[in-house]
Enzyme design. Structure first.
Site, PDB file in Angstrom:
ATOM      1  N   ARG A 362      10.382 -17.405  30.661  1.00 21.19           N
ATOM      2  CA  ARG A 362      11.644 -17.159  31.560  1.00 21.19           C
ATOM      3  C   ARG A 362      11.167 -18.136  32.575  1.00 21.19           C
ATOM      4  O   ARG A 362       9.992 -18.155  33.123  1.00 21.19           O
ATOM      5  CB  ARG A 362      11.585 -15.641  32.093  1.00 21.19           C
ATOM      6  CG  ARG A 362      12.051 -14.798  30.870  1.00 21.19           C
ATOM      7  CD  ARG A 362      12.003 -13.378  31.218  1.00 21.19           C
ATOM      8  NE  ARG A 362      12.407 -12.486  30.104  1.00 21.19           N
ATOM      9  CZ  ARG A 362      12.358 -11.272  29.970  1.00 21.19           C
ATOM     10  NH1 ARG A 362      12.393 -10.682  31.342  1.00 21.19           N
ATOM     11  NH2 ARG A 362      12.690 -10.585  28.752  1.00 21.19           N
ATOM     12  N   GLN A 380       5.712 -10.052  24.172  1.00 18.34           N
ATOM     13  CA  GLN A 380       6.045  -8.584  24.010  1.00 18.34           C
ATOM     14  C   GLN A 380       5.683  -7.970  22.939  1.00 18.34           C
ATOM     15  O   GLN A 380       5.961  -8.584  21.742  1.00 18.34           O
ATOM     16  CB  GLN A 380       7.729  -8.594  24.525  1.00 18.34           C
ATOM     17  CG  GLN A 380       8.094  -8.902  25.774  1.00 18.34           C
ATOM     18  CD  GLN A 380       9.409  -8.718  25.920  1.00 18.34           C
ATOM     19  OE1 GLN A 380      10.369  -9.187  25.340  1.00 18.34           O
ATOM     20  NE2 GLN A 380       9.918  -8.014  26.999  1.00 18.34           N
ATOM     21  N   HIS A 384      13.199  -3.654  17.961  1.00 18.19           N
ATOM     22  CA  HIS A 384      14.591  -3.334  17.914  1.00 18.19           C
ATOM     23  C   HIS A 384      14.971  -2.327  16.712  1.00 18.19           C
ATOM     24  O   HIS A 384      14.721  -2.683  15.698  1.00 18.19           O
ATOM     25  CB  HIS A 384      15.507  -4.471  17.685  1.00 18.19           C
ATOM     26  CG  HIS A 384      15.218  -5.458  19.035  1.00 18.19           C
ATOM     27  ND1 HIS A 384      14.329  -6.583  19.144  1.00 18.19           N
ATOM     28  CD2 HIS A 384      16.068  -5.444  20.383  1.00 18.19           C
ATOM     29  CE1 HIS A 384      14.270  -6.818  20.423  1.00 18.19           C
ATOM     30  NE2 HIS A 384      15.240  -6.410  21.048  1.00 18.19           N
ATOM     31  N   LYS A 464      18.426   1.506  30.523  1.00 14.06           N
ATOM     32  CA  LYS A 464      17.431   1.646  29.910  1.00 14.06           C
ATOM     33  C   LYS A 464      16.394   2.729  30.642  1.00 14.06           C
ATOM     34  O   LYS A 464      16.666   3.014  31.826  1.00 14.06           O
ATOM     35  CB  LYS A 464      16.531   0.048  29.979  1.00 14.06           C
ATOM     36  CG  LYS A 464      16.203  -0.050  31.359  1.00 14.06           C
ATOM     37  CD  LYS A 464      15.652  -1.505  31.523  1.00 14.06           C
ATOM     38  CE  LYS A 464      15.375  -2.070  32.952  1.00 14.06           C
ATOM     39  NZ  LYS A 464      14.420  -3.226  33.140  1.00 14.06           N
TER      40      LYS A 464
END
Length: 635
Positions: A362, A380, A384, A464
């Protein structure tokens, strides 16, 4: 008559409009003295606020969270007042409350020095001691703009100029100082007793690097002296634990200008990484996740369809090849959807759980980078879950239990749960957001969790749950997340065959437990002050000889430890044993084995712990068994 309903449901009646301060005085002199503000029908107001009709009222004191924010807000203005008295040519800009304190940005012809800060803090204390009243004034916008122009405050005039012309604005006056502010404020400067200026940093006007660089003075303020002392002690501890300093001292990693925001992991640091990754890989395996791997670079068209290009482009690294635009992935979710889309999926296949230690990049601003906590390249523990709408709650409940178990294994007992709700910039309909947010609330209720809701802080594709860990010196760190996404699978063509043979779009749950591996390891380093628990320590045991006569036995012991899965080093240098012990103690090793002639003769080992305790000699097999038990228990 004006009827005032207090928090205890009692009602006080007054024969004419009354101020918050007057109501507090009617209750008692103690409350009148302690009052900082009031909450009238839930709105925070000054103690001078006039209540003209029936209303509910709570008196705000320094025991309330709003009271502490009020103290910090008012102390920021006290700072500006002192700066203008000492440095009349300085221009004031903005001064908000931040966590544990405040700051104020100034434009001045030269940098402020540490001596300047000391003088400013002294003047702040002098002004506070005078107990100067703080009063609110309402001005016409154009009159206020002309006033600030006339006294050379161009930044304030610019802020006022952006306010609609037909709006009145509020100014606050204390002594000779007047400032633009919507308020409220404490009633007088005497309420501000505990504060300290911390540092000066650079900050661009309005956060734009094209604008002038201002000087930002940071400070902290508290209701009680002991609270400030505890906070300053925590900062001292935090400095000792700084992962950047420990990363160098313990030879774990380094960063350099040729790779901004990227990490060079050294062998010892990578050993910690591997301990965390292999633990999390077992978590994947034991909880029904299939590990996958996706490409680092994907075509722009995919990012456009997922919504990232529109909502996240400024944070993405892009490249071009053969007249095609690509982006380096900032997230793993679109790639996992591509795997799901290969083949026909049935409702019987769901929930389908994918996990990846996915490397992401990023384009974070250089000024925001911070050691390994805030980087441009990170990995990370990303997962999912593709599921049916009816499976959202049970999947979230299971994840919640799993996350808490993982955090306990890493030594974190205090976990805060927060629910981040729809941001201003988002995809999807309001109805979908309502469903997604309520699904997470339902899961948290089913988990028996308590949580705080954060308005506007969700991802652009879904709300979230956030998991915040409290470390050993009381700091809070946000790590894991669970997000409900009704949008992205449909945008990228995901579907499954439902029980009635129709084609339906699955719900996707985005989840991570430790989040960024880099950041989590930084948190671990600081939480443990570099003294990692045995199971995470990069070197778990060092084996040392007293004289050359023990060299062969040192090698034998080290090999036995290595064969048992223990991370071990030997130290056979021709140095005094006291020197070796001191050096390895600085490296915070859990165990040092010191082998002399007695240990060789008895075929035993003598261990010294990190705390300095010398353990009784034991057989090597017994020591290995002890280590394996500690490692298995995550100690």
């Amino acid at each position: 008559m004006v009827a005032i309903t207090l928090p205890d449901k009692s009602v006080r009646s007054f024969d004419k409009p009354v101020t918050v301060a007057q109501v507090a005085a009617s209750i008692g002199p103690g409350l009148a003295k302690a009052a900082l503000a009031g909450k009238v029908d839930g709105k925070l107001v000054d103690t001078s606020h006039l209540i003209e009709k029936d209303a509910s009222l709570a008196i705000v004191t320094d025991k309330d969270a709003e009271g502490l924010d009020l103290i910090r807000h008012s102390t920021a203005h006290l700072l500006a007042y002192a700066v203008k008295e000492l440095f009349p040519d300085a221009q004031v800009t903005i001064g908000p409350v931040i966590e544990n304190g405040f700051y104020y940005d100034f434009s001045y012809k030269r940098p402020f020095t540490p001596e300047d800060l000391a003088a400013i803090e002294k003047r702040m204390a002098e002004i506070a001691k005078k107990d100067i009243p703080v009063s609110r004034e309402v001005w016409k916008r154009d009159d206020a703009a002309k006033f600030f122009h006339s006294i050379g405050e161009k930044y304030k005039a610019e802020i006022i100029g952006a306010i609609p012309a037909n709006e009145d604005i509020s100014l606050y006056r204390e002594g000779d100082f007047i400032d633009l502010c919507r308020g409220p404020h404490v009633p007088s400067t005497g309420k501000l007793k505990v504060f300290k200026l911390m540092k000066v940093a650079g900050a661009y006007w309005r956060g734009d690097s094209k604008n002038e660089m201002l000087q930002r003075i940071y400070g902290t303020a508290w209701a009680r002296k002991e609270d400030q002392e505890a906070y300053l002690h925590m900062l001292e501890e935090a400095e000792k634990r700084d992962h950047r300093r420990l990363g160098t001292a313990l030879d774990l990693f380094h960063l350099q200008d040729e790779a901004p925001g990227m990490i060079f992991w050294h062998p010892k640091g990578w050993a910690i990484w591997q301990a965390v990754e292999q633990y999390m890989r077992a978590v994947y395996r034991d909880n029904g996740y299939q590990e996958v791997r996706c490409p680092q670079i994907l075509d722009r068209s995919l990012w456009e369809r997922s919504g990232h290009w529109e909502n996240y482009k400024d944070n993405m690294f892009t490249t071009e090849s053969e007249k095609r635009d690509f982006a380096i992935k900032p997230m793993n979710c679109p790639g996992h959807i591509q795997i799901f889309n290969k083949g026909i999926r049935s409702y019987k296949d769901l929930p389908l759980r994918y996990g990846e230690f996915g490397a992401c990049h990023r384009n974070e601003p250089s000024g925001a980078l911070h050691g390994i906590m805030r980087v441009r390249g990170f990995t990370q523990d990303d997962g999912h879950i593709f599921c049916l709408p009816t499976q959202i709650a049970p999947e979230c409940v299971d994840f919640h239990k799993l996350a808490f178990r993982v955090y306990r294994d890493f030594g974190f007992e205090h976990v805060q749960v927060k629910l981040a709700l729809r941001p201003e910039k988002r995809i999807g309909s309001e109805e979908q957001w309502d469903r997604a947010e309520e699904a997470l609330r339902e899961a948290l209720r089913a988990s028996g969790a308590e949580w705080e809701e954060l308005e506007g802080e969700g991802a652009f594709y879904g709300p979230k749950i956030e998991y915040h860990l409290k470390d050993s010196i009381g700091r809070s760190w946000q790590v894991g997340t669970m997000q409900v996404d009704f949008f992205m699978p449909g945008r990228l063509g995901s579907e499954y065959v439902a029980e009635d043979n129709t084609r339906q779009v699955p719900v996707m749950l985005h989840r991570a437990i430790v989040g960024s591996m880099e950041r989590f390891i930084g948190i671990l380093i600081e939480n443990h002050a570099g003294a990692m628990p045995l199971w995470l320590a990069p070197v778990q045991v060092v084996v040392m000889n007293v004289t050359d006569r023990q060299e062969a036995y040192v090698r034998e012991v080290a090999e036995a430890l290595r064969a048992a899965g223990i991370r071990v080093e030997t130290d056979l240098r021709n140095e005094k044993i006291t020197y070796k012990i001191r050096e390895h103690s600085i490296q915070k090793l859990p165990y040092q084995l010191i082998l002399g002639d007695k240990e060789v003769a008895a075929r035993t080992v003598s261990a010294r712990t990190r705390s300095g305790e010398n353990l009784a000699p034991v057989a090597l097999e017994a020591f290995i068994s002890q280590l394996q038990g500690e490692i298995a228990g995550r100690k």
